[in-house]
Design an enzyme around this catalytic site. Structure first.
Site, PDB file in Angstrom:
ATOM      1  N   HIS A   1      63.649   8.597  50.142  1.00  0.00           N
ATOM      2  CA  HIS A   1      64.842   8.004  50.769  1.00  0.00           C
ATOM      3  C   HIS A   1      66.058   8.920  50.586  1.00  0.00           C
ATOM      4  CE1 HIS A   1      63.827   4.006  52.244  1.00  0.00           C
ATOM      5  NE2 HIS A   1      63.264   3.640  51.106  1.00  0.00           N
TER       6      HIS A   1
ATOM      7  N   CYS B   1      58.662  -1.343  52.466  1.00  0.00           N
ATOM      8  CA  CYS B   1      60.018  -0.852  52.290  1.00  0.00           C
ATOM      9  C   CYS B   1      60.989  -1.944  52.727  1.00  0.00           C
ATOM     10  CB  CYS B   1      60.237   0.407  53.127  1.00  0.00           C
ATOM     11  SG  CYS B   1      61.883   1.124  52.937  1.00  0.00           S
ATOM     12  N   LEU B   2      62.025  -2.160  51.923  1.00  0.00           N
ATOM     13  CA  LEU B   2      63.014  -3.192  52.258  1.00  0.00           C
ATOM     14  C   LEU B   2      63.747  -2.857  53.560  1.00  0.00           C
ATOM     15  CD1 LEU B   2      64.436  -3.846  48.680  1.00  0.00           C
ATOM     16  CD2 LEU B   2      62.873  -5.311  49.980  1.00  0.00           C
TER      17      LEU B   2
ATOM     18  N   GLN C   1      70.039   2.921  51.181  1.00  0.00           N
ATOM     19  CA  GLN C   1      69.613   1.655  51.786  1.00  0.00           C
ATOM     20  C   GLN C   1      70.746   0.631  51.833  1.00  0.00           C
ATOM     21  OE1 GLN C   1      65.795   1.586  49.296  1.00  0.00           O
ATOM     22  NE2 GLN C   1      65.109   0.600  51.168  1.00  0.00           N
TER      23      GLN C   1
ATOM     24  N   GLY D   1      62.144  -1.351  44.040  1.00  0.00           N
ATOM     25  CA  GLY D   1      62.945  -0.127  44.012  1.00  0.00           C
ATOM     26  C   GLY D   1      63.998  -0.161  45.095  1.00  0.00           C
TER      27      GLY D   1
ATOM     28  N   HIS E   1      58.601   7.351  46.533  1.00  0.00           N
ATOM     29  CA  HIS E   1      59.114   6.634  47.716  1.00  0.00           C
ATOM     30  C   HIS E   1      60.652   6.664  47.713  1.00  0.00           C
ATOM     31  CE1 HIS E   1      58.998   2.818  50.380  1.00  0.00           C
ATOM     32  NE2 HIS E   1      60.259   2.869  49.979  1.00  0.00           N
ATOM     33  N   GLU E   2      61.249   6.444  46.540  1.00  0.00           N
ATOM     34  CA  GLU E   2      62.727   6.405  46.457  1.00  0.00           C
ATOM     35  C   GLU E   2      63.341   7.797  46.641  1.00  0.00           C
ATOM     36  OE1 GLU E   2      63.690   3.590  46.813  1.00  0.00           O
ATOM     37  OE2 GLU E   2      62.078   2.401  45.948  1.00  0.00           O
TER      38      GLU E   2
HETATM   39  O1  GNR Z   1      59.760  -3.278  47.068  1.00  0.00           O
HETATM   40  C1  GNR Z   1      59.130  -2.250  47.351  1.00  0.00           C
HETATM   41  N1  GNR Z   1      57.789  -2.208  47.135  1.00  0.00           N
HETATM   42  C2  GNR Z   1      57.036  -1.059  47.215  1.00  0.00           C
HETATM   43  C3  GNR Z   1      55.656  -1.190  47.230  1.00  0.00           C
HETATM   44  C4  GNR Z   1      54.858  -0.066  47.284  1.00  0.00           C
HETATM   45  C5  GNR Z   1      55.420   1.175  47.326  1.00  0.00           C
HETATM   46  C6  GNR Z   1      56.794   1.338  47.323  1.00  0.00           C
HETATM   47  C7  GNR Z   1      57.601   0.216  47.265  1.00  0.00           C
HETATM   48  S1  GNR Z   1      59.325   0.405  47.231  1.00  0.00           S
HETATM   49  C8  GNR Z   1      59.828  -1.088  47.968  1.00  0.00           C
HETATM   50  C9  GNR Z   1      61.338  -1.227  47.927  1.00  0.00           C
HETATM   51  C10 GNR Z   1      61.966  -0.148  48.772  1.00  0.00           C
HETATM   52  O2  GNR Z   1      61.988  -0.143  49.964  1.00  0.00           O
HETATM   53  N2  GNR Z   1      62.470   0.885  48.141  1.00  0.00           N
HETATM   54  O3  GNR Z   1      63.008   1.898  48.818  1.00  0.00           O
HETATM   55 NI    NI Z   2      61.988   1.933  50.710  1.00  0.00          NI
END
Ligand code: GNR
Ligand code: NI
Length: 172
Positions: A140, A94-95, A51, A46, A136-137
């Site tokens: 952000h 999270c990236l 980001q 995601g 999660h997104e």
């Molecule tokens: O790549 C991602 N893996 C992930 C694993 C578990 C819960 C959420 C994520 S999102 C993350 C990519 C990211 O940082 N998206 O904002």
């Molecule tokens: Ni993230």
């Protein structure tokens, strides 16, 4: 399409609340394509526009990983309209916070309202990893990171580590 640099902790840009998209036009679709390429390259499942430094309520998700065909999802102005009482725990990453993984509890299922790439109103029922990822997104888009859901002690440890690493990078 172009790959863009991913903004990392402790950059305060990650705390920005993103703005709704008013018109879904070719510029927005080009940005979504850049996000998808950046996400696939990372690789991640995601990505939120903030980001890559764009203050717009845009999200890309693809849970297919290395499989073909790919299954990209695009969410414009996503909003959670329902969450289950049942909760689920996933080890999240999270990236923008590389190599940190912590368990986060969130509603196990949710329903999301959004605009698609053509600007059409859609709703999607999400469960499993998709439910976790979309929450999660959307966090952000509101300037919230997954570490905001863990204990203060753990969070401060993570922030300290990244702040220190950045200082070392700057001084050489
Ligand atoms: O790549 C991602 N893996 C992930 C694993 C578990 C819960 C959420 C994520 S999102 C993350 C990519 C990211 O940082 N998206 O904002
Ligand atoms: Ni993230």
């Amino acid at each position: 399409m172009a790959k863009r640099p991913i903004i990392k902790l402790p950059d305060p840009v990650l705390k920005t609340v993103s703005e709704p998209v008013e018109t879904v036009d070719d510029d927005i679709r080009a940005l979504l394509d850049d996000m998808l390429e950046t996400m696939y390259d990372a690789p991640g499942i995601g990505l939120a526009a903030i980001q890559i430094g764009e203050r717009k309520r845009l999200v890309t998700i693809d849970l297919s990983r290395d499989e073909t065909p790919k299954h990209p999802h695009f969410f414009i102005n996503p909003e959670i309209v329902w969450t289950s009482d049942e909760m689920a725990t996933y080890e999240e990453g999270c990236l923008s916070i590389p190599e940190v993984f912590e368990e986060v509890e969130r509603p196990a299922e949710c329903r999301v309202r959004f605009l698609d790439r053509d600007g059409a109103e859609c709703e999607l029922h999400c469960d499993g990893l998709l439910a976790t990822c979309i929450q999660h997104e959307i966090d952000h888009l509101n300037g919230v990171l997954f570490i905001d859901h863990i204990s203060r002690l753990k969070r401060e440890r993570v922030v300290k580590k990244f702040t220190k690493a950045k200082k070392l990078e700057a001084t050489g």
